[in-house]
Design a protein around this motif. Sequence first.
Motif, mmCIF file in Angstrom:
data_model
loop_
_atom_site.group_PDB
_atom_site.id
_atom_site.type_symbol
_atom_site.label_atom_id
_atom_site.label_comp_id
_atom_site.label_asym_id
_atom_site.label_seq_id
_atom_site.Cartn_x
_atom_site.Cartn_y
_atom_site.Cartn_z
ATOM 1 N N ASN A 17 0.805 -1.213 0.000
ATOM 2 C CA ASN A 17 0.000 0.000 0.000
ATOM 3 C C ASN A 17 0.843 1.269 0.000
ATOM 4 N N ARG A 32 -6.918 7.590 -7.272
ATOM 5 C CA ARG A 32 -7.876 7.858 -6.199
ATOM 6 C C ARG A 32 -8.917 8.894 -6.638
ATOM 7 N N ASN A 37 -13.925 6.196 -5.161
ATOM 8 C CA ASN A 37 -14.766 5.147 -4.569
ATOM 9 C C ASN A 37 -14.452 4.887 -3.091
ATOM 10 N N GLU A 39 -11.996 3.531 -1.758
ATOM 11 C CA GLU A 39 -11.167 2.354 -1.492
ATOM 12 C C GLU A 39 -9.754 2.757 -1.125
ATOM 13 N N THR A 40 -9.130 1.948 -0.285
ATOM 14 C CA THR A 40 -7.719 2.114 0.003
ATOM 15 C C THR A 40 -6.944 1.695 -1.237
ATOM 16 N N MET A 41 -6.014 2.530 -1.656
ATOM 17 C CA MET A 41 -5.243 2.217 -2.847
ATOM 18 C C MET A 41 -4.173 1.177 -2.542
ATOM 19 N N ASP A 42 -4.107 0.187 -3.368
ATOM 20 C CA ASP A 42 -3.074 -0.849 -3.306
ATOM 21 C C ASP A 42 -2.282 -0.703 -4.596
ATOM 22 N N ARG A 45 -2.630 -3.470 -7.218
ATOM 23 C CA ARG A 45 -3.951 -3.914 -7.679
ATOM 24 C C ARG A 45 -4.332 -3.186 -8.964
ATOM 25 N N MET A 50 -10.332 -2.265 -9.369
ATOM 26 C CA MET A 50 -10.791 -1.316 -8.355
ATOM 27 C C MET A 50 -12.013 -0.538 -8.839
#
Length: 114
Positions: A17, A32, A37, A39-42, A45, A50
Amino acid sequence: MTPEEATPALAEKSRRNASASGIEEVVCGIFREVLDNGETMDVTRSFFHMGGTSIMAAKVAARISARYGIRLSLRYVFEYPTVKDLAQVVESEIRRDVAGLSDDEIVAMTTREK
């Protein structure tokens, strides 16, 4: 899971992360903003996993191009859909573009406002 087992797993998740470079941080921020959305950015991924769409991918390419003054093809977002991989492509494009510039020109370009 014991605390000893959890620690390496948490460390790995933190590594995935965390942005390794300034370019990764910028690309992550653009992902982002475009995905919007919560969501935590990975960084490992896929943009499309996403929730990204082809229209959103076009926005990503346009924003990265504008931010760095490069021409980032939309094709790269599809071929390198993770923050980590796309940041490496962006870095390569920047290096290619600045190869013929003087040190002063490079400093001016890297310190310009966002």
